[in-house]
Design an enzyme around this catalytic site. Structure first.
Site, PDB file in Angstrom:
ATOM      1  N   ASP A  56      45.152  45.998  30.758  1.00  0.00           N
ATOM      2  CA  ASP A  56      43.884  46.505  31.267  1.00  0.00           C
ATOM      3  C   ASP A  56      43.969  46.771  32.761  1.00  0.00           C
ATOM      4  OD1 ASP A  56      43.406  43.957  32.374  1.00  0.00           O
ATOM      5  OD2 ASP A  56      42.690  43.285  30.418  1.00  0.00           O
ATOM      6  N   LYS A 102      39.208  47.740  31.179  1.00  0.00           N
ATOM      7  CA  LYS A 102      37.781  47.472  31.074  1.00  0.00           C
ATOM      8  C   LYS A 102      37.159  47.511  32.456  1.00  0.00           C
ATOM      9  CE  LYS A 102      38.386  43.678  28.807  1.00  0.00           C
ATOM     10  NZ  LYS A 102      38.051  42.410  28.174  1.00  0.00           N
ATOM     11  N   MET A 156      34.112  38.129  39.528  1.00  0.00           N
ATOM     12  CA  MET A 156      33.219  39.237  39.142  1.00  0.00           C
ATOM     13  C   MET A 156      31.887  39.158  39.868  1.00  0.00           C
ATOM     14  SD  MET A 156      33.998  39.047  35.055  1.00  0.00           S
ATOM     15  CE  MET A 156      34.169  37.275  34.979  1.00  0.00           C
TER      16      MET A 156
HETATM   17  N1  SAH Z   1      41.667  36.245  34.089  1.00  0.00           N
HETATM   18  C1  SAH Z   1      41.485  36.643  35.463  1.00  0.00           C
HETATM   19  C2  SAH Z   1      40.043  36.900  35.820  1.00  0.00           C
HETATM   20  C3  SAH Z   1      39.439  38.058  35.108  1.00  0.00           C
HETATM   21  S1  SAH Z   1      37.794  38.348  35.608  1.00  0.00           S
HETATM   22  C4  SAH Z   1      42.087  35.556  36.372  1.00  0.00           C
HETATM   23  O1  SAH Z   1      42.432  34.467  35.892  1.00  0.00           O
HETATM   24  O2  SAH Z   1      42.220  35.822  37.564  1.00  0.00           O
HETATM   25  C5  SAH Z   1      37.998  39.592  36.832  1.00  0.00           C
HETATM   26  C6  SAH Z   1      37.708  39.059  38.204  1.00  0.00           C
HETATM   27  O3  SAH Z   1      38.792  38.328  38.701  1.00  0.00           O
HETATM   28  C7  SAH Z   1      37.465  40.137  39.237  1.00  0.00           C
HETATM   29  O4  SAH Z   1      36.151  40.621  39.191  1.00  0.00           O
HETATM   30  C8  SAH Z   1      37.734  39.382  40.523  1.00  0.00           C
HETATM   31  O5  SAH Z   1      36.644  38.579  40.878  1.00  0.00           O
HETATM   32  C9  SAH Z   1      38.843  38.426  40.105  1.00  0.00           C
HETATM   33  N2  SAH Z   1      40.180  38.963  40.463  1.00  0.00           N
HETATM   34  C10 SAH Z   1      41.189  39.231  39.650  1.00  0.00           C
HETATM   35  N3  SAH Z   1      42.274  39.654  40.323  1.00  0.00           N
HETATM   36  C11 SAH Z   1      41.919  39.649  41.618  1.00  0.00           C
HETATM   37  C12 SAH Z   1      42.601  39.981  42.832  1.00  0.00           C
HETATM   38  N4  SAH Z   1      43.854  40.416  42.845  1.00  0.00           N
HETATM   39  N5  SAH Z   1      41.925  39.865  44.000  1.00  0.00           N
HETATM   40  C13 SAH Z   1      40.644  39.437  44.026  1.00  0.00           C
HETATM   41  N6  SAH Z   1      39.972  39.101  42.913  1.00  0.00           N
HETATM   42  C14 SAH Z   1      40.584  39.208  41.719  1.00  0.00           C
END
Ligand code: SAH
Length: 458
Positions: free
Chosen positions: A248, A270, A383
């Protein structure tokens, strides 16, 4: 690619070496080991060449070069220092479409010699297209040191079992799984430790006894927050062997590029409120691909079990009896905290950390706000960028000090990472002045001050 890499059968064919120096002895070794007959043209050969002539390994045919010496020859190698002769050899050979190598002169050559790692029947060849030979040698040494010497024997022993394995496992998926298991398992270990007889007996014993499923497998892999160096070894191994990669929006391009070139890559990205493929359809897709016998890597940003809906996907796999594995990844909170100099806990400032979804449903977050306003706790909102205003005002109305520091980290751990530090009170205004791209993570708490104290610079 400037050159076509090929393995050409040359057993019994004739190679002509032109020159008299020891470079030709090195070339001769490779040509000889491929089973070629070797002829030499050159006066006053060096000592090494004389020894090879005396022992009958090389046959000397003439002192000076003439075009008719190319008759019945399959490969020409020339190390003659006289550039006029080198030019003539090159012209004559090319006119005959004969592969020719003029040592240290790619312009006049039609082929170049690669650096070779010989574990026959396994052979690896490395080349820089003649551009930077030192790098080729470094690469060759790297491959050499990671390919156990016994690989050749392992390949030979295994090939003697091929017919038997094919007969027992008629489906290609079953066969592939059988070999993948044993070439990386106990059978290979026995060969590497020199116990060939035991290895043969072991394989003889297991063929046919092990049932190899025709169903593929799904690996739910945490790809981390962006920097490919943050992948686990297990993630890397599974990504490299996958037939299909389902990914994704959060998965970075350098990570996708680690997959095999021929692997199918399916984007089910998504975007917020713009689901390219609904979750239910993704779940069904994974099941269908696995039932087709494919090894599917479902790549998830960060960790699959942290706001990743990994649980839902494996529920469907379990219900459909598809085998699966879950590989943890570095979650955005860990990645962003390390790469921005904000420890999530600290003996003096924070004794606990809370991961919270800031995803708004109908414009509000239905969350236990009061629980968040407590001393010594770091809050991490995933998020949360769109709902930043709601988050900050809810926290303030539940009694959080307005000057509590807040950090926004956008595209954390990637070369485009941006960090903005502000306070709960000023956050909404502050984000208006900078362009923060998704994904963005929010960290709230006293620990944010440590970034300055640690004099952290991006
Ligand atoms: N499973 C993922 C989270 C998915 S929800 C994890 O464990 O990180 C998606 C959210 O993750 C985004 O809206 C943001 O808040 C955060 N996120 C994911 N990658 C990021 C990154 N490289 N930098 C900042 N925020 C990030």
């Amino acid at each position: 690619m400037e050159y076509l890499p090929l393995f050409v059968r040359m057993q019994g064919k004739k190679a002509l070496l032109i020159g008299n120096n020891e470079t030709l002895t090195r070339k001769h070794t490779l040509l000889k080991s491929a089973g070629m007959e070797i002829y030499l043209v050159g006066d006053a050969p060096c000592q090494e060449l004389i020894e090879l002539i005396d022992s009958g390994v090389i046959k000397k045919t003439a002192d000076t070069y003439s075009e008719n010496l190319l008759d019945n020859i399959s490969i020409v190698v020339c190390s003659n220092e006289d550039s006029a002769i080198a030019q003539r050899v090159s012209n004559d050979a090319m006119a005959r479409e004969l592969p020719v190598n003029i040592v240290n002169n790619t312009e006049l050559s039609s082929f170049i010699f690669p650096s070779v790692i010989d574990r026959s029947p396994i052979v690896a060849a490395v080349s820089s297209g003649g551009q930077i030979p030192v790098m080729t040698r470094i690469l060759r040494n790297l491959v050499e040191s990671t390919l156990p010497f016994a690989y050749g024997r392992l390949a030979q022993l295994s090939s003697s079992f091929r017919a038997k394995v094919n007969a027992q496992y008629p489906a290609i998926n079953q066969r592939r799984r059988f070999w993948e298991k044993h070439l990386a398992g106990y059978f290979a270990e026995l060969v590497f430790s020199g116990k060939d007889k035991e290895a043969e007996a072991y394989l003889e014993d297991v063929i046919g006894k092990e049932s190899m499923s025709e169903t593929g497998e799904v690996y739910l892999v945490g790809a981390g927050p962006g920097d490919p160096d943050l992948l686990t070894f297990r993630a890397l191994r599974l990504i490299r062997q996958a037939d299909v990669v389902v990914y994704d929006r959060l998965v970075s391009t350098p990570i996708l590029e680690l997959a095999r070139q021929d692997a199918e890559k399916i984007h089910v990205g998504k975007e917020r409120s713009n689901h390219t493929l609904p979750q239910e359809k993704i779940n069904q897709l994974l099941v269908r691909l696995a039932k087709e016998g494919k090894r599917v890597v479902r790549l998830k940003g960060g960790d699959p079990f942290i706001f990743g809906r990994g649980g839902e996907e494996i529920e469907e796999l379990a219900a459909s009896e598809v085998p699966f594995q879950v590989v943890p990844g570095i979650t955005a909170a860990s990645g962003c905290s390390s790469y921005s100099g904000i420890p999530l806990t600290h003996r003096d400032y924070s004794q606990s950390v809370r991961f919270i979804t800031g995803h708004l449903k109908d414009g509000s977050c239905d969350l236990p706000w009061q629980e968040f306003v407590t001393k010594g706790q770091t809050l991490v909102f995933y998020m949360g960028l769109t709902g930043l205003d709601v988050i900050c005002s809810q926290l303030i109305s539940c009694g959080m000090d307005r000057s509590t520091p807040l950090a926004l980290i956008s595209k954390g751990t990637t070369p485009e990472q941006k960090v903005l530090t502000t306070t709960v009170e000023d956050a909404t205004e502050a984000v208006k002045s900078v362009e923060l791209k998704a994904p963005t993570l929010i960290i709230i708490g006293e620990v944010v001050r440590l970034r300055e104290k640690l004099r952290w610079f991006d």
